[in-house]
Design a protein around this motif. Sequence first.
Motif, mmCIF file in Angstrom:
data_model
loop_
_atom_site.group_PDB
_atom_site.id
_atom_site.type_symbol
_atom_site.label_atom_id
_atom_site.label_comp_id
_atom_site.label_asym_id
_atom_site.label_seq_id
_atom_site.Cartn_x
_atom_site.Cartn_y
_atom_site.Cartn_z
ATOM 1 N N MET A 164 33.574 19.153 48.961
ATOM 2 C CA MET A 164 32.936 20.418 49.245
ATOM 3 C C MET A 164 32.333 20.949 47.940
ATOM 4 N N ARG A 165 31.209 21.606 48.050
ATOM 5 C CA ARG A 165 30.540 22.191 46.900
ATOM 6 C C ARG A 165 30.379 23.692 47.132
ATOM 7 N N LEU A 166 30.584 24.461 46.071
ATOM 8 C CA LEU A 166 30.408 25.905 46.118
ATOM 9 C C LEU A 166 29.330 26.301 45.126
ATOM 10 N N THR A 167 28.641 27.374 45.436
ATOM 11 C CA THR A 167 27.614 27.866 44.535
ATOM 12 C C THR A 167 28.163 29.037 43.745
ATOM 13 N N CYS A 168 28.295 28.835 42.445
ATOM 14 C CA CYS A 168 28.672 29.923 41.540
ATOM 15 C C CYS A 168 27.415 30.742 41.287
ATOM 16 N N PRO A 169 27.456 32.060 41.497
ATOM 17 C CA PRO A 169 26.274 32.880 41.256
ATOM 18 C C PRO A 169 25.801 32.833 39.796
ATOM 19 N N HIS A 170 26.657 32.423 38.889
ATOM 20 C CA HIS A 170 26.321 32.364 37.470
ATOM 21 C C HIS A 170 25.863 30.967 37.052
ATOM 22 N N CYS A 171 26.510 29.912 37.568
ATOM 23 C CA CYS A 171 26.262 28.534 37.108
ATOM 24 C C CYS A 171 25.502 27.661 38.107
ATOM 25 N N GLY A 172 25.406 28.087 39.356
ATOM 26 C CA GLY A 172 24.753 27.266 40.370
ATOM 27 C C GLY A 172 25.755 26.437 41.155
ATOM 28 N N GLU A 194 34.325 33.011 60.895
ATOM 29 C CA GLU A 194 34.084 33.307 59.494
ATOM 30 C C GLU A 194 35.358 33.768 58.791
ATOM 31 N N ALA A 195 35.515 33.305 57.554
ATOM 32 C CA ALA A 195 36.633 33.712 56.714
ATOM 33 C C ALA A 195 36.092 34.027 55.328
ATOM 34 N N ARG A 196 36.736 34.970 54.637
ATOM 35 C CA ARG A 196 36.360 35.309 53.261
ATOM 36 C C ARG A 196 37.518 34.939 52.347
ATOM 37 N N ASP A 197 37.231 34.112 51.341
ATOM 38 C CA ASP A 197 38.246 33.645 50.406
ATOM 39 C C ASP A 197 37.815 33.910 48.975
ATOM 40 N N LEU A 198 38.801 34.044 48.084
ATOM 41 C CA LEU A 198 38.525 34.238 46.671
ATOM 42 C C LEU A 198 38.692 32.919 45.922
ATOM 43 N N PHE A 199 37.747 32.648 45.023
ATOM 44 C CA PHE A 199 37.806 31.463 44.165
ATOM 45 C C PHE A 199 37.527 31.896 42.737
ATOM 46 N N TYR A 200 38.180 31.232 41.788
ATOM 47 C CA TYR A 200 37.950 31.471 40.369
ATOM 48 C C TYR A 200 37.228 30.258 39.804
ATOM 49 N N HIS A 201 36.033 30.480 39.221
ATOM 50 C CA HIS A 201 35.291 29.377 38.626
ATOM 51 C C HIS A 201 35.758 29.234 37.180
ATOM 52 N N THR A 202 36.538 28.211 36.928
ATOM 53 C CA THR A 202 37.184 28.018 35.635
ATOM 54 C C THR A 202 36.208 27.925 34.463
ATOM 55 N N PRO A 203 35.108 27.161 34.538
ATOM 56 C CA PRO A 203 34.219 27.047 33.378
ATOM 57 C C PRO A 203 33.607 28.366 32.900
ATOM 58 N N CYS A 204 33.230 29.261 33.801
ATOM 59 C CA CYS A 204 32.572 30.496 33.364
ATOM 60 C C CYS A 204 33.449 31.735 33.522
ATOM 61 N N ASP A 242 31.002 21.344 42.057
ATOM 62 C CA ASP A 242 32.030 20.666 42.829
ATOM 63 C C ASP A 242 33.246 21.583 42.973
ATOM 64 N N LEU A 243 33.930 21.491 44.086
ATOM 65 C CA LEU A 243 35.095 22.324 44.368
ATOM 66 C C LEU A 243 36.183 22.183 43.301
ATOM 67 N N ARG A 244 36.253 21.028 42.634
ATOM 68 C CA ARG A 244 37.292 20.807 41.619
ATOM 69 C C ARG A 244 37.174 21.740 40.427
ATOM 70 N N GLU A 245 36.028 22.407 40.254
ATOM 71 C CA GLU A 245 35.859 23.367 39.166
ATOM 72 C C GLU A 245 36.416 24.751 39.510
ATOM 73 N N PHE A 246 36.876 24.938 40.744
ATOM 74 C CA PHE A 246 37.325 26.242 41.212
ATOM 75 C C PHE A 246 38.821 26.226 41.512
ATOM 76 N N ALA A 247 39.438 27.371 41.302
ATOM 77 C CA ALA A 247 40.831 27.573 41.705
ATOM 78 C C ALA A 247 40.818 28.517 42.902
ATOM 79 N N ALA A 248 41.406 28.081 44.009
ATOM 80 C CA ALA A 248 41.453 28.905 45.215
ATOM 81 C C ALA A 248 42.565 29.940 45.085
#
Length: 86
Positions: free
Chosen positions: A1-9, A50-60, A12-18
């Motif tokens: 799965m891929r997520l779009t970081c509003p800052h980085c674009g 629909e569900a809303r979840d929080l993710f933390y993008h570790t690099p930024c 891959d999901l592995r860059e995020f902490a759920a």
Amino acid sequence: MRLTCPHCGERDLREFAARGSAVVLSRPSAGASAEEWADYLHIRDNPAGEARDLFYHTPCGLWIEVTRSTITHAVIAARPVREAKP
């Protein structure tokens, strides 16, 4: 799965902490029963749709709220919850 970081674009999901659901729960009052506390701690709705979840993008360092479909796993939207680290 891929997520779009509003800052980085798109990333891959592995860059995020759920973190879990972005829905704020109402904490029971101080005099609540043990059953009310058990429900608050352990019982969650799990509706299809629909569900809303929080993710933390570790690099930024950006927290994002992701709206996704629990049926198709499609990401509908992603918005920042707070600004990225400078």
